[in-house]
Scaffold this motif. Structure first.
Motif, mmCIF file in Angstrom:
data_model
loop_
_atom_site.group_PDB
_atom_site.id
_atom_site.type_symbol
_atom_site.label_atom_id
_atom_site.label_comp_id
_atom_site.label_asym_id
_atom_site.label_seq_id
_atom_site.Cartn_x
_atom_site.Cartn_y
_atom_site.Cartn_z
ATOM 1 N N LYS A 1 21.811 30.009 48.654
ATOM 2 C CA LYS A 1 20.718 30.217 47.501
ATOM 3 C C LYS A 1 21.277 30.729 46.103
ATOM 4 O O LYS A 1 22.250 31.351 46.277
ATOM 5 C CB LYS A 1 19.536 31.134 48.391
ATOM 6 C CG LYS A 1 19.121 30.872 49.521
ATOM 7 C CD LYS A 1 17.902 29.849 49.311
ATOM 8 C CE LYS A 1 17.423 29.634 50.778
ATOM 9 N NZ LYS A 1 16.410 28.272 50.621
ATOM 10 N N ARG B 1 19.638 33.266 43.671
ATOM 11 C CA ARG B 1 18.466 33.963 43.239
ATOM 12 C C ARG B 1 18.515 34.632 41.747
ATOM 13 O O ARG B 1 19.616 34.793 41.157
ATOM 14 C CB ARG B 1 18.718 35.259 44.094
ATOM 15 C CG ARG B 1 18.098 35.052 45.581
ATOM 16 C CD ARG B 1 18.112 36.535 46.324
ATOM 17 N NE ARG B 1 17.761 36.180 47.528
ATOM 18 C CZ ARG B 1 17.805 37.179 48.446
ATOM 19 N NH1 ARG B 1 18.262 38.420 48.250
ATOM 20 N NH2 ARG B 1 17.477 36.750 49.757
ATOM 21 N N CYS B 2 17.330 34.249 41.008
ATOM 22 C CA CYS B 2 17.267 35.042 39.760
ATOM 23 C C CYS B 2 16.306 36.190 40.133
ATOM 24 O O CYS B 2 15.269 36.231 40.679
ATOM 25 C CB CYS B 2 16.574 33.785 38.809
ATOM 26 S SG CYS B 2 16.333 34.837 37.280
ATOM 27 N N GLN B 3 17.016 37.345 39.778
ATOM 28 C CA GLN B 3 16.364 38.578 40.163
ATOM 29 C C GLN B 3 16.701 39.759 39.258
ATOM 30 O O GLN B 3 17.667 39.634 38.293
ATOM 31 C CB GLN B 3 17.086 39.128 41.492
ATOM 32 C CG GLN B 3 18.342 39.576 41.658
ATOM 33 C CD GLN B 3 19.068 39.614 42.974
ATOM 34 O OE1 GLN B 3 18.556 39.073 44.001
ATOM 35 N NE2 GLN B 3 20.014 40.513 42.995
ATOM 36 N N TYR C 1 12.672 36.709 41.115
ATOM 37 C CA TYR C 1 11.742 35.979 40.501
ATOM 38 C C TYR C 1 11.643 34.449 41.005
ATOM 39 O O TYR C 1 10.717 33.914 40.890
ATOM 40 C CB TYR C 1 11.843 35.862 38.978
ATOM 41 C CG TYR C 1 12.025 37.524 38.743
ATOM 42 C CD1 TYR C 1 10.740 38.188 38.329
ATOM 43 C CD2 TYR C 1 13.448 38.292 38.211
ATOM 44 C CE1 TYR C 1 10.644 39.532 38.128
ATOM 45 C CE2 TYR C 1 13.031 39.404 37.790
ATOM 46 C CZ TYR C 1 11.801 40.132 37.949
ATOM 47 O OH TYR C 1 11.893 41.647 37.144
ATOM 48 N N ARG C 2 12.989 33.947 41.127
ATOM 49 C CA ARG C 2 13.024 32.634 41.850
ATOM 50 C C ARG C 2 14.189 32.548 42.770
ATOM 51 O O ARG C 2 15.327 33.398 42.423
ATOM 52 C CB ARG C 2 13.216 31.771 40.576
ATOM 53 C CG ARG C 2 12.950 30.155 40.808
ATOM 54 C CD ARG C 2 11.837 29.867 40.969
ATOM 55 N NE ARG C 2 11.658 28.085 40.972
ATOM 56 C CZ ARG C 2 11.603 27.518 41.972
ATOM 57 N NH1 ARG C 2 11.705 27.880 43.355
ATOM 58 N NH2 ARG C 2 11.462 26.192 41.820
ATOM 59 N N GLU C 3 14.225 31.734 43.610
ATOM 60 C CA GLU C 3 15.468 31.245 44.617
ATOM 61 C C GLU C 3 15.265 30.111 44.707
ATOM 62 O O GLU C 3 14.427 29.449 45.230
ATOM 63 C CB GLU C 3 15.160 32.153 46.093
ATOM 64 C CG GLU C 3 16.222 32.259 46.860
ATOM 65 C CD GLU C 3 15.899 32.962 48.039
ATOM 66 O OE1 GLU C 3 15.330 32.345 49.110
ATOM 67 O OE2 GLU C 3 16.432 34.110 47.944
ATOM 68 N N LEU C 4 16.604 29.500 44.542
ATOM 69 C CA LEU C 4 17.041 27.863 44.714
ATOM 70 C C LEU C 4 18.003 27.650 45.728
ATOM 71 O O LEU C 4 18.949 28.489 45.838
ATOM 72 C CB LEU C 4 17.288 27.525 43.336
ATOM 73 C CG LEU C 4 16.487 27.719 41.880
ATOM 74 C CD1 LEU C 4 17.147 27.533 40.709
ATOM 75 C CD2 LEU C 4 15.143 26.819 42.137
ATOM 76 N N LEU D 1 14.137 24.266 36.795
ATOM 77 C CA LEU D 1 13.773 24.761 37.933
ATOM 78 C C LEU D 1 13.176 26.292 37.845
ATOM 79 O O LEU D 1 12.601 27.045 38.601
ATOM 80 C CB LEU D 1 14.919 24.762 39.047
ATOM 81 C CG LEU D 1 15.266 23.273 39.353
ATOM 82 C CD1 LEU D 1 16.625 23.265 39.851
ATOM 83 C CD2 LEU D 1 14.275 22.603 40.314
ATOM 84 N N ILE D 2 13.837 26.776 36.841
ATOM 85 C CA ILE D 2 13.416 28.348 36.518
ATOM 86 C C ILE D 2 12.715 28.318 35.311
ATOM 87 O O ILE D 2 13.129 27.884 34.135
ATOM 88 C CB ILE D 2 14.747 29.187 36.460
ATOM 89 C CG1 ILE D 2 15.239 29.336 37.933
ATOM 90 C CG2 ILE D 2 14.153 30.545 36.151
ATOM 91 C CD1 ILE D 2 16.539 29.981 37.954
ATOM 92 N N ASP D 3 11.519 28.782 35.075
ATOM 93 C CA ASP D 3 10.546 28.692 33.907
ATOM 94 C C ASP D 3 11.106 30.332 33.336
ATOM 95 O O ASP D 3 10.712 31.229 33.852
ATOM 96 C CB ASP D 3 9.008 28.923 34.245
ATOM 97 C CG ASP D 3 8.201 29.003 32.955
ATOM 98 O OD1 ASP D 3 9.101 28.945 31.805
ATOM 99 O OD2 ASP D 3 7.032 29.095 32.952
#
Length: 161
Positions: free
Chosen positions: A37, A39-41, A49-52, A144-146
């Motif tokens: 994954k 992670r944007c954190q 905030y988002r996990e891809l 994928l991440i706003d």
């Protein structure tokens, strides 16, 4: 030792090629490729905030409008299974504070490109700002991440898990 913790070579050695092929096929069907994954954190609180989903070899881009040059700067990373490897960076104008002594420098389509940097990072860290048009891409997809939905003026990071 479980099948998902074995390398392909170990699996072939332990079980023979026919059984290994069947085990690898079942791992693919069960989503083993989704075990990594990005992670944007938040850097301090750890709020995610988002996990891809990413795979070994995934290319992550992190770009923004440089505050002095007022042109896009893009860093390009490759996920190696543990860390993010900065492979190259692209920008319009070469000036003070730019890297001097790493990688191979060329000019491509009006952009200064530094390739073969190969510097490891456990995470990509920055202070997020809505005023610099941040863009984050995974394997070429920047939707994928706003980044407008991320908190403004907060320390964020992209971290592989």
């Amino acid at each position: 030792m479980t099948p998902d913790s074995l390398s392909r070579r170990q699996l072939l050695t332990l079980t023979g090629s026919a059984a290994a092929a069947a085990a690898l096929a079942s791992l693919s069907l069960t989503g083993c490729s989704d075990r990594y994954k990005l992670r944007c954190q938040h850097q301090r609180t750890g709020e995610v905030y988002r996990e891809l989903n990413i795979e070994i070899g995934s290319v992550i881009t992190h770009s923004w409008i440089h505050s002095i040059e007022l042109s896009r700067w893009t860093d390009i990373y490759r996920f190696d299974g543990e860390t993010l490897m900065l492979t190259s960076t692209e920008f319009e104008a070469y000036g003070a504070g730019m890297p001097l002594d790493e990688g191979d420098v060329s000019v491509q389509d009006g952009q200064v490109v530094i390739e073969n940097i190969d510097r490891e990072f456990e995470a990509i860290r920055w202070i997020h700002s809505h005023r610099v048009d941040y863009r984050i891409g995974v394997d070429g997809d920047e939707s994928l991440i706003d980044t407008d939905a991320l908190p403004d003026l907060e320390p964020l990071e992209l971290r592989p898990k």
